[in-house]
Design a protein around this motif. Structure first.
Motif, PDB file in Angstrom:
ATOM      1  N   ILE A  59      21.759  12.915  39.973  1.00 22.97           N
ATOM      2  CA  ILE A  59      20.689  12.789  38.971  1.00 22.97           C
ATOM      3  C   ILE A  59      19.413  12.324  39.654  1.00 22.97           C
ATOM      4  CG2 ILE A  59      19.937  11.594  36.861  1.00 22.97           C
ATOM      5  CD1 ILE A  59      22.235  13.578  36.365  1.00 22.97           C
ATOM      6  N   SER A  60      19.537  11.348  40.541  1.00 20.21           N
ATOM      7  CA  SER A  60      18.376  10.861  41.287  1.00 20.21           C
ATOM      8  C   SER A  60      17.766  11.986  42.114  1.00 20.21           C
ATOM      9  CB  SER A  60      18.790   9.704  42.200  1.00 20.21           C
ATOM     10  OG  SER A  60      17.705   9.294  42.991  1.00 20.21           O
ATOM     11  N   ASP A  61      18.612  12.759  42.788  1.00 26.08           N
ATOM     12  CA  ASP A  61      18.111  13.887  43.594  1.00 26.08           C
ATOM     13  C   ASP A  61      17.380  14.906  42.736  1.00 26.08           C
ATOM     14  OD1 ASP A  61      19.145  12.763  45.895  1.00 26.08           O
ATOM     15  OD2 ASP A  61      20.905  14.081  45.970  1.00 26.08           O
ATOM     16  N   TYR A  62      17.909  15.202  41.545  1.00 27.64           N
ATOM     17  CA  TYR A  62      17.268  16.177  40.643  1.00 27.64           C
ATOM     18  C   TYR A  62      15.917  15.640  40.173  1.00 27.64           C
ATOM     19  CZ  TYR A  62      22.150  17.770  40.260  1.00 27.64           C
ATOM     20  OH  TYR A  62      23.433  18.172  40.510  1.00 27.64           O
ATOM     21  N   GLU A  63      15.868  14.353  39.836  1.00 27.42           N
ATOM     22  CA  GLU A  63      14.630  13.761  39.322  1.00 27.42           C
ATOM     23  C   GLU A  63      13.570  13.594  40.405  1.00 27.42           C
ATOM     24  OE1 GLU A  63      15.360  10.121  37.219  1.00 27.42           O
ATOM     25  OE2 GLU A  63      16.421  11.145  35.592  1.00 27.42           O
ATOM     26  N   GLN A  64      13.981  13.488  41.644  1.00 32.80           N
ATOM     27  CA  GLN A  64      13.033  13.358  42.751  1.00 32.80           C
ATOM     28  C   GLN A  64      12.618  14.726  43.296  1.00 32.80           C
ATOM     29  OE1 GLN A  64      11.641  10.452  43.744  1.00 32.80           O
ATOM     30  NE2 GLN A  64      12.749   9.617  42.001  1.00 32.80           N
ATOM     31  N   GLY A  65      13.256  15.790  42.804  1.00 30.47           N
ATOM     32  CA  GLY A  65      12.937  17.133  43.260  1.00 30.47           C
ATOM     33  C   GLY A  65      13.550  17.475  44.608  1.00 30.47           C
ATOM     34  N   ARG A  66      14.488  16.654  45.072  1.00 25.96           N
ATOM     35  CA  ARG A  66      15.152  16.935  46.352  1.00 25.96           C
ATOM     36  C   ARG A  66      16.159  18.060  46.229  1.00 25.96           C
ATOM     37  NH1 ARG A  66      14.916  10.994  46.897  1.00 25.96           N
ATOM     38  NH2 ARG A  66      16.868  10.905  45.745  1.00 25.96           N
ATOM     39  N   ARG A  67      16.720  18.223  45.039  1.00 26.26           N
ATOM     40  CA  ARG A  67      17.697  19.279  44.777  1.00 26.26           C
ATOM     41  C   ARG A  67      17.451  19.826  43.385  1.00 26.26           C
ATOM     42  NH1 ARG A  67      23.263  16.311  45.328  1.00 26.26           N
ATOM     43  NH2 ARG A  67      23.888  18.106  44.129  1.00 26.26           N
ATOM     44  N   LEU A  68      17.884  21.073  43.179  1.00 24.13           N
ATOM     45  CA  LEU A  68      17.849  21.669  41.841  1.00 24.13           C
ATOM     46  C   LEU A  68      19.236  21.486  41.224  1.00 24.13           C
ATOM     47  CD1 LEU A  68      16.032  25.034  42.622  1.00 24.13           C
ATOM     48  CD2 LEU A  68      15.064  23.012  41.533  1.00 24.13           C
ATOM     49  N   PRO A  69      19.301  21.158  39.947  1.00 23.24           N
ATOM     50  CA  PRO A  69      20.621  21.059  39.323  1.00 23.24           C
ATOM     51  C   PRO A  69      21.302  22.422  39.335  1.00 23.24           C
ATOM     52  CG  PRO A  69      18.877  20.475  37.764  1.00 23.24           C
ATOM     53  CD  PRO A  69      18.227  20.886  39.025  1.00 23.24           C
ATOM     54  N   PRO A  70      22.616  22.456  39.561  1.00 23.93           N
ATOM     55  CA  PRO A  70      23.312  23.740  39.568  1.00 23.93           C
ATOM     56  C   PRO A  70      23.350  24.352  38.169  1.00 23.93           C
ATOM     57  CG  PRO A  70      24.878  21.945  39.785  1.00 23.93           C
ATOM     58  CD  PRO A  70      23.508  21.337  39.836  1.00 23.93           C
ATOM     59  N   PRO A  71      23.470  25.666  38.094  1.00 22.54           N
ATOM     60  CA  PRO A  71      23.455  26.349  36.796  1.00 22.54           C
ATOM     61  C   PRO A  71      24.535  25.852  35.836  1.00 22.54           C
ATOM     62  CG  PRO A  71      23.346  27.953  38.576  1.00 22.54           C
ATOM     63  CD  PRO A  71      23.560  26.616  39.206  1.00 22.54           C
ATOM     64  N   ASP A  72      25.681  25.430  36.354  1.00 25.60           N
ATOM     65  CA  ASP A  72      26.747  25.008  35.445  1.00 25.60           C
ATOM     66  C   ASP A  72      26.443  23.683  34.750  1.00 25.60           C
ATOM     67  OD1 ASP A  72      27.039  23.689  37.902  1.00 25.60           O
ATOM     68  OD2 ASP A  72      29.223  23.510  37.690  1.00 25.60           O
ATOM     69  N   LEU A  73      25.386  22.972  35.138  1.00 24.52           N
ATOM     70  CA  LEU A  73      25.002  21.731  34.450  1.00 24.52           C
ATOM     71  C   LEU A  73      23.919  21.945  33.401  1.00 24.52           C
ATOM     72  CD1 LEU A  73      24.850  18.855  37.103  1.00 24.52           C
ATOM     73  CD2 LEU A  73      26.496  19.208  35.287  1.00 24.52           C
ATOM     74  N   ASP A  74      23.346  23.140  33.338  1.00 26.98           N
ATOM     75  CA  ASP A  74      22.237  23.394  32.411  1.00 26.98           C
ATOM     76  C   ASP A  74      22.531  22.965  30.985  1.00 26.98           C
ATOM     77  OD1 ASP A  74      20.632  24.404  34.372  1.00 26.98           O
ATOM     78  OD2 ASP A  74      20.828  26.494  33.771  1.00 26.98           O
ATOM     79  N   THR A  75      23.579  23.500  30.433  1.00 29.66           N
ATOM     80  CA  THR A  75      23.892  23.236  29.021  1.00 29.66           C
ATOM     81  C   THR A  75      24.127  21.762  28.783  1.00 29.66           C
ATOM     82  OG1 THR A  75      24.882  25.427  28.884  1.00 29.66           O
ATOM     83  CG2 THR A  75      25.392  23.905  27.108  1.00 29.66           C
ATOM     84  N   ALA A  76      24.883  21.122  29.676  1.00 25.06           N
ATOM     85  CA  ALA A  76      25.189  19.703  29.502  1.00 25.06           C
ATOM     86  C   ALA A  76      23.925  18.848  29.603  1.00 25.06           C
ATOM     87  CB  ALA A  76      26.221  19.263  30.535  1.00 25.06           C
TER      88      ALA A  76
END
Length: 148
Positions: free
Chosen positions: A49-66
């Motif tokens: 979550i920290s990585d996604y919020e810092q823009g270091r990584r993109l969340p994987p497609p399987d987490l979109d809905t959740a």
């Protein structure tokens, strides 16, 4: 897009930054900690979550809905931003033409990075009757000879 240049009016990486800011803003608006959000979307740790919020990584497609459900984000928003971010990354990476490799070692690195190290180079090596690495070097030499 700007009319004069035909280029996007957002800087490269803008979609990834927008996705990161959206996740952080919505998490804070909903009063969730990173740990709570991670549990709600089925992650065992909050570091992604920290990585996604810092823009270091993109969340994987399987987490979109959740993530969209947990953060009250309209459906399809994260998938759209991910597609834009990936397109921006591809443009940034491929927009620069490094030219042909200058050394056999660079040729092997380029072939491996392009996925040729496992498949195409092995097939070429088989056809030529040499190891895959040598096949890449032979191909490199032929390309270099053709560019002079």
């Amino acid at each position: 897009m700007t009319a004069a240049s035909g280029k996007p009016d957002r800087p490269p990486g803008a979609a990834a930054g927008e996705l990161a800011r959206l996740l952080r803003r919505k998490r804070i608006e909903t009063g969730q900690s990173m740990r709570v959000l991670a549990r709600r979307v089925g992650l065992s740790a909050h570091s992604p979550i920290s990585d996604y919020e810092q823009g270091r990584r993109l969340p994987p497609p399987d987490l979109d809905t959740a993530l969209e459900a947990a953060l009250d984000i309209p459906g399809g928003t994260l998938a759209r931003l991910r597609r834009q971010a990936l397109a921006e990354r591809a443009t940034a990476l491929l927009g620069r033409d490094p030219g042909p490799p200058h050394t056999p070692r660079e040729a092997v690195a380029v072939a491996s990075g392009a996925g040729l190290g496992d498949g195409a180079a092995a097939v070429l090596g088989f056809v030529l009757g040499v190891p895959a690495t040598l096949a890449v070097v032979i191909l490199w030499a032929a390309v270099r000879r053709g560019t002079r």
